[in-house]
Design a protein around this motif. Structure first.
Motif, PDB file in Angstrom:
ATOM      1  N   ALA A 133       0.973 -43.378 -91.640  1.00 11.35           N
ATOM      2  CA  ALA A 133       1.198 -42.160 -90.842  1.00 11.35           C
ATOM      3  C   ALA A 133       2.320 -41.333 -91.453  1.00 11.35           C
ATOM      4  O   ALA A 133       2.243 -40.097 -91.472  1.00 11.35           O
ATOM      5  CB  ALA A 133       1.518 -42.534 -89.389  1.00 11.35           C
ATOM      6  N   GLN A 134       3.352 -41.976 -91.946  1.00 11.87           N
ATOM      7  CA  GLN A 134       4.472 -41.259 -92.591  1.00 11.87           C
ATOM      8  C   GLN A 134       3.984 -40.526 -93.838  1.00 11.87           C
ATOM      9  O   GLN A 134       4.405 -39.388 -94.085  1.00 11.87           O
ATOM     10  CB  GLN A 134       5.587 -42.247 -92.942  1.00 11.87           C
ATOM     11  N   LYS A 135       3.144 -41.127 -94.632  1.00 11.18           N
ATOM     12  CA  LYS A 135       2.599 -40.479 -95.831  1.00 11.18           C
ATOM     13  C   LYS A 135       1.799 -39.249 -95.475  1.00 11.18           C
ATOM     14  O   LYS A 135       1.864 -38.232 -96.166  1.00 11.18           O
ATOM     15  CB  LYS A 135       1.722 -41.461 -96.633  1.00 11.18           C
ATOM     16  N   ILE A 136       1.044 -39.330 -94.373  1.00 15.64           N
ATOM     17  CA  ILE A 136       0.255 -38.177 -93.945  1.00 15.64           C
ATOM     18  C   ILE A 136       1.171 -37.042 -93.514  1.00 15.64           C
ATOM     19  O   ILE A 136       0.920 -35.865 -93.843  1.00 15.64           O
ATOM     20  CB  ILE A 136      -0.697 -38.589 -92.790  1.00 15.64           C
ATOM     21  N   LYS A 137       2.258 -37.342 -92.832  1.00 12.52           N
ATOM     22  CA  LYS A 137       3.233 -36.318 -92.413  1.00 12.52           C
ATOM     23  C   LYS A 137       3.879 -35.644 -93.604  1.00 12.52           C
ATOM     24  O   LYS A 137       4.193 -34.458 -93.572  1.00 12.52           O
ATOM     25  CB  LYS A 137       4.312 -36.932 -91.527  1.00 12.52           C
ATOM     26  N   GLU A 138       4.112 -36.399 -94.666  1.00 13.46           N
ATOM     27  CA  GLU A 138       4.793 -35.872 -95.852  1.00 13.46           C
ATOM     28  C   GLU A 138       3.907 -34.928 -96.643  1.00 13.46           C
ATOM     29  O   GLU A 138       4.404 -34.175 -97.473  1.00 13.46           O
ATOM     30  CB  GLU A 138       5.275 -37.031 -96.736  1.00 13.46           C
ATOM     31  N   LYS A 139       2.620 -34.939 -96.459  1.00 12.98           N
ATOM     32  CA  LYS A 139       1.713 -34.079 -97.222  1.00 12.98           C
ATOM     33  C   LYS A 139       1.659 -32.695 -96.697  1.00 12.98           C
ATOM     34  O   LYS A 139       1.828 -32.171 -95.784  1.00 12.98           O
ATOM     35  CB  LYS A 139       0.300 -34.683 -97.255  1.00 12.98           C
TER      36      LYS A 139
END
Length: 139
Positions: A133-139
């Motif tokens: 979920a954190q990786k998706i937010k960073e995109k």
């Protein structure tokens, strides 16, 4: 009345644990004693043991083992017939505490994770899900 431990294990010596998936009794964990071995001395190999004797009956075979015999197999015919294998049970051990087969353990797991109110997850899964979920937010 049956008593259960904190893990849900049946503490009765009379009844076996039941499979959490199908409800059938879980099988006994047995040891096979092979009679008529060419070994000079009795040998214990973990789940099986060998003995040189050739008992003719179940009762005679019982004299050579420490636990109750739950089944026997015979070899030969007529005067040459003897107990070739005897399965013994220690009176307390079962194949598993929760499931009668690996397939039922897997089916149970799928049923649990697919249930609508499922909140059972491991910490490793929650950590990986949060990282994703954190990786998706960073995109």
């Amino acid at each position: 009345m049956l008593h259960y431990s904190g893990e849900g294990r049946c503490m009765s010596n009379v009844l076996p644990p039941l499979c959490r998936y199908c409800g059938k009794p879980i099988g006994k964990r047995t040891k096979t004693i092979m009679f008529g071995s060419s070994d000079q001395e009795p040998a214990d190999h973990g789940w099986f043991a060998t003995r040189r004797e050739k008992p003719r009956t179940r009762a005679e075979a019982q004299r050579f083992v420490n636990h109750p015999i739950v089944s026997v197999r015979y070899l030969g015919e007529g005067e040459d017939r003897f107990v070739s294998n005897a399965s013994v049970w220690d009176g307390v051990s079962y194949k598993d505490d929760f499931f009668c087969s690996n397939e039922h353990a897997q089916n149970f797991a799928y049923a649990v994770v697919q249930s609508p109110d499922n909140k059972l997850t491991t910490q490793a899964y929650r950590d990986a899900r949060d990282a994703q979920a954190q990786k998706i937010k960073e995109k």
